[in-house]
Write a protein that holds these residues in place. Sequence first.
Motif, PDB file in Angstrom:
ATOM      1  N   GLU A 118     -15.815  13.853  -5.649  1.00  0.00           N
ATOM      2  CA  GLU A 118     -15.049  13.556  -4.436  1.00  0.00           C
ATOM      3  C   GLU A 118     -14.809  12.048  -4.295  1.00  0.00           C
ATOM      4  OE1 GLU A 118     -16.244  17.270  -1.499  1.00  0.00           O
ATOM      5  OE2 GLU A 118     -17.378  15.410  -1.374  1.00  0.00           O
ATOM      6  N   TYR A 119     -15.839  11.270  -4.552  1.00  0.00           N
ATOM      7  CA  TYR A 119     -15.723   9.815  -4.393  1.00  0.00           C
ATOM      8  C   TYR A 119     -14.664   9.260  -5.338  1.00  0.00           C
ATOM      9  CZ  TYR A 119     -17.116   4.886  -4.176  1.00  0.00           C
ATOM     10  OH  TYR A 119     -17.115   3.532  -4.013  1.00  0.00           O
ATOM     11  N   TYR A 120     -14.778   9.596  -6.618  1.00  0.00           N
ATOM     12  CA  TYR A 120     -13.822   9.040  -7.577  1.00  0.00           C
ATOM     13  C   TYR A 120     -12.467   9.731  -7.515  1.00  0.00           C
ATOM     14  CZ  TYR A 120     -17.609   6.194  -9.243  1.00  0.00           C
ATOM     15  OH  TYR A 120     -18.612   5.267  -9.294  1.00  0.00           O
ATOM     16  N   GLY A 121     -12.443  10.982  -6.994  1.00  0.00           N
ATOM     17  CA  GLY A 121     -11.151  11.602  -6.725  1.00  0.00           C
ATOM     18  C   GLY A 121     -10.379  10.840  -5.670  1.00  0.00           C
ATOM     19  N   GLY A 122     -11.114  10.252  -4.736  1.00  0.00           N
ATOM     20  CA  GLY A 122     -10.464   9.499  -3.667  1.00  0.00           C
ATOM     21  C   GLY A 122      -9.949   8.137  -4.082  1.00  0.00           C
ATOM     22  N   VAL A 123     -10.389   7.631  -5.229  1.00  0.00           N
ATOM     23  CA  VAL A 123      -9.946   6.294  -5.656  1.00  0.00           C
ATOM     24  C   VAL A 123      -9.132   6.332  -6.944  1.00  0.00           C
ATOM     25  CG1 VAL A 123     -11.837   5.133  -4.496  1.00  0.00           C
ATOM     26  CG2 VAL A 123     -12.125   5.840  -6.878  1.00  0.00           C
ATOM     27  N   ALA A 124      -8.844   7.527  -7.461  1.00  0.00           N
ATOM     28  CA  ALA A 124      -8.096   7.628  -8.713  1.00  0.00           C
ATOM     29  C   ALA A 124      -6.722   6.979  -8.618  1.00  0.00           C
ATOM     30  CB  ALA A 124      -7.959   9.092  -9.121  1.00  0.00           C
ATOM     31  N   ASP A 125      -6.125   6.968  -7.444  1.00  0.00           N
ATOM     32  CA  ASP A 125      -4.796   6.361  -7.276  1.00  0.00           C
ATOM     33  C   ASP A 125      -4.881   4.950  -6.702  1.00  0.00           C
ATOM     34  OD1 ASP A 125      -5.664   7.063  -4.757  1.00  0.00           O
ATOM     35  OD2 ASP A 125      -3.812   8.083  -4.154  1.00  0.00           O
ATOM     36  N   LYS A 126      -6.049   4.339  -6.822  1.00  0.00           N
ATOM     37  CA  LYS A 126      -6.233   2.989  -6.267  1.00  0.00           C
ATOM     38  C   LYS A 126      -6.750   2.005  -7.323  1.00  0.00           C
ATOM     39  CE  LYS A 126      -7.118   5.119  -1.811  1.00  0.00           C
ATOM     40  NZ  LYS A 126      -6.973   6.524  -2.322  1.00  0.00           N
ATOM     41  N   ILE A 127      -6.570   2.349  -8.601  1.00  0.00           N
ATOM     42  CA  ILE A 127      -6.951   1.450  -9.691  1.00  0.00           C
ATOM     43  C   ILE A 127      -5.752   0.529  -9.927  1.00  0.00           C
ATOM     44  CG2 ILE A 127      -7.839   1.298 -12.042  1.00  0.00           C
ATOM     45  CD1 ILE A 127      -8.718   4.221 -11.787  1.00  0.00           C
ATOM     46  N   GLU A 128      -5.745  -0.573  -9.221  1.00  0.00           N
ATOM     47  CA  GLU A 128      -4.538  -1.397  -9.132  1.00  0.00           C
ATOM     48  C   GLU A 128      -4.664  -2.693  -9.926  1.00  0.00           C
ATOM     49  OE1 GLU A 128      -4.333  -1.944  -4.948  1.00  0.00           O
ATOM     50  OE2 GLU A 128      -3.501   0.049  -4.550  1.00  0.00           O
ATOM     51  N   GLY A 129      -3.590  -3.053 -10.610  1.00  0.00           N
ATOM     52  CA  GLY A 129      -3.516  -4.331 -11.303  1.00  0.00           C
ATOM     53  C   GLY A 129      -3.110  -5.438 -10.348  1.00  0.00           C
ATOM     54  N   LYS A 130      -2.678  -6.569 -10.908  1.00  0.00           N
ATOM     55  CA  LYS A 130      -2.285  -7.682 -10.051  1.00  0.00           C
ATOM     56  C   LYS A 130      -1.189  -8.508 -10.713  1.00  0.00           C
ATOM     57  CE  LYS A 130      -6.169 -10.501 -11.696  1.00  0.00           C
ATOM     58  NZ  LYS A 130      -7.403 -11.243 -11.290  1.00  0.00           N
ATOM     59  N   SER A 131      -0.442  -9.202  -9.872  1.00  0.00           N
ATOM     60  CA  SER A 131       0.602 -10.116 -10.328  1.00  0.00           C
ATOM     61  C   SER A 131       0.030 -11.526 -10.381  1.00  0.00           C
ATOM     62  CB  SER A 131       1.792 -10.071  -9.357  1.00  0.00           C
ATOM     63  OG  SER A 131       2.750 -11.044  -9.695  1.00  0.00           O
ATOM     64  N   ILE A 132       0.376 -12.262 -11.433  1.00  0.00           N
ATOM     65  CA  ILE A 132      -0.155 -13.601 -11.631  1.00  0.00           C
ATOM     66  C   ILE A 132       1.004 -14.597 -11.627  1.00  0.00           C
ATOM     67  CG2 ILE A 132      -1.469 -15.107 -13.196  1.00  0.00           C
ATOM     68  CD1 ILE A 132      -2.758 -12.499 -14.280  1.00  0.00           C
ATOM     69  N   PRO A 133       1.036 -15.563 -10.716  1.00  0.00           N
ATOM     70  CA  PRO A 133       2.163 -16.503 -10.643  1.00  0.00           C
ATOM     71  C   PRO A 133       2.125 -17.518 -11.779  1.00  0.00           C
ATOM     72  CG  PRO A 133       0.474 -17.078  -9.028  1.00  0.00           C
ATOM     73  CD  PRO A 133       0.034 -15.799  -9.649  1.00  0.00           C
ATOM     74  N   LEU A 134       3.206 -17.563 -12.552  1.00  0.00           N
ATOM     75  CA  LEU A 134       3.346 -18.547 -13.626  1.00  0.00           C
ATOM     76  C   LEU A 134       4.584 -19.431 -13.430  1.00  0.00           C
ATOM     77  CD1 LEU A 134       2.487 -16.471 -16.837  1.00  0.00           C
ATOM     78  CD2 LEU A 134       0.994 -18.000 -15.541  1.00  0.00           C
ATOM     79  N   GLY A 135       5.206 -19.336 -12.278  1.00  0.00           N
ATOM     80  CA  GLY A 135       6.415 -20.107 -12.030  1.00  0.00           C
ATOM     81  C   GLY A 135       7.648 -19.219 -12.075  1.00  0.00           C
ATOM     82  N   SER A 136       8.778 -19.787 -11.728  1.00  0.00           N
ATOM     83  CA  SER A 136      10.009 -19.007 -11.571  1.00  0.00           C
ATOM     84  C   SER A 136      10.571 -18.476 -12.883  1.00  0.00           C
ATOM     85  CB  SER A 136      11.070 -19.857 -10.864  1.00  0.00           C
ATOM     86  OG  SER A 136      11.360 -21.019 -11.628  1.00  0.00           O
ATOM     87  N   ASP A 137      10.104 -19.011 -14.010  1.00  0.00           N
ATOM     88  CA  ASP A 137      10.643 -18.572 -15.304  1.00  0.00           C
ATOM     89  C   ASP A 137       9.880 -17.395 -15.904  1.00  0.00           C
ATOM     90  OD1 ASP A 137      12.610 -20.494 -15.277  1.00  0.00           O
ATOM     91  OD2 ASP A 137      11.410 -21.958 -16.370  1.00  0.00           O
ATOM     92  N   TYR A 138       8.858 -16.908 -15.209  1.00  0.00           N
ATOM     93  CA  TYR A 138       8.040 -15.831 -15.781  1.00  0.00           C
ATOM     94  C   TYR A 138       7.699 -14.783 -14.723  1.00  0.00           C
ATOM     95  CZ  TYR A 138       7.246 -19.216 -19.523  1.00  0.00           C
ATOM     96  OH  TYR A 138       7.425 -20.125 -20.531  1.00  0.00           O
ATOM     97  N   VAL A 139       7.536 -13.577 -15.204  1.00  0.00           N
ATOM     98  CA  VAL A 139       6.884 -12.519 -14.432  1.00  0.00           C
ATOM     99  C   VAL A 139       5.660 -12.096 -15.237  1.00  0.00           C
ATOM    100  CG1 VAL A 139       7.021 -10.154 -13.574  1.00  0.00           C
ATOM    101  CG2 VAL A 139       8.990 -11.692 -13.337  1.00  0.00           C
TER     102      VAL A 139
END
Length: 483
Positions: A118-139
């Motif tokens: 139940e615990y890990y069923g509740g977080v299966a859709d919350k394994i989230e990455g992140k965006s890292i700012p490198l300036g306007s020329d990159y994503v």
Amino acid sequence: MSEFLSDGLARNYVAGSWAEGDRGAVIAVEDPGTAEHFADAAQAGEVTLANALESARQSFERGDLADMQPSARGRMLLRVAREIRAIAAEGADILCRESGKTLSAARDEFEEAALYFEYYGGVADKIEGKSIPLGSDYVDYSVFEPHGVSAQIVPWNFPVSIAARSLAPSMAAGNSTIVKSPELDPIALALLGKALERAEVPAGAVSILNGVGGDLGACLVASSEIDQIVFTGSVPTGQAILRAAAETVTPSLMELGGKSAAVVFKDADIDGLMASLQSGIFFNAGQVCSAMARVLVHRSIYDDVVERAVSLADGLRAGHGMENPEHTPVISDLQLSRIEALIATGEREGVRVAAGGVRLDRKGYYWAPTILADVAPSARVAQEEIFGPVTCITPFDTEAEAIAIANGTEFGLVAGVFTRDLSRSHRVARKLRAGQVFVNEWFAGGISTPFGGVGKSGFGREKGLEALYNYVRTKNIAISLKG
């Protein structure tokens, strides 16, 4: 006999089907409470393992779990939790008889297994990455991906709950998983395959194999098809697995036991300490990796604590687990003999056996609840994991001395502090070398609190949100927008 054991044999769960042992081989399983044969488990060998590895790899490559919508993966885990509860009564009866633990503890173990899903069923859709700012020329962004095929080797002291502890986050992250059950009590864990089957977990995504550690387990962790290893058990076995993992450079998660100490200051609540002592060292006959194996007591209250501990130990009623007694057998005659040998060594080193210290005169594998007093910090019984209903009590004079003694082993799994002084509890907790510190209640915490050790207690963390990140790897993606 239960429906699952209608013919006295627990089979392997492989690729969504139930398989006999290789060439009809079986593992005979005893009832520790009677020392009599209970049932058999089909013994997996090279053929069964090859089928499990192939089906796990195919399942992962198909994306059965990894490509499933995360919220759907979460709902699947919740279905598994419901099905675990549906088999809990049958499973608890089996687990009680094959492991020796009380029937109520066996029921609690199935409930805990359901809670992990139940615990890990509740977080299966919350394994989230992140965006890292490198300036306007990159994503640039990072994502988490499953390892692939996870091999998980489960110990015999809590086979159902520890299997669920690792299996649930592994599935939540999208891995395929092969679970190797303990040969001493594999049957209740094999029954989990029924819950997976009824919950419609994709065939091949999970296999549960009954086998001998030195044979099946060694082949499993040495396989080039394995992308992650999860192990709970002894230091020597963990070291052997890590040597095999080094050959294939396979990431591993290790929980290798402990020799945990409770530090009891002169202002401690002694009644609360005794309640913690009963659960901390006598629950499951002391066969708990995070047991209260050592009790360090301020000299001003040392005699009183020893006297109270002896009274507690002497008053525990022993019996078969089906009777829900206060004290149960250890898992095997081999474990009983190991405890006996370590106690004898302690006596030769000058340790005082204040209570117990003997086999109980009854059928089965029973060791009397044991209090060892006047234990020198360097004594073998204070340094080695006994894994039985035995605790070592040692006096101390100063806070610094207590911390030094507590930290004076090769282990570092959990520790405890008993005091009414809030400042002292924080101060000492920070200085104790352990992955988790209990204050005024041994085993405080739950499935949401990270668990794992340092030193020879292992590395990595199980339980809680932190555990999820042992079951994924990070991938960074950097995109140039130039031109």
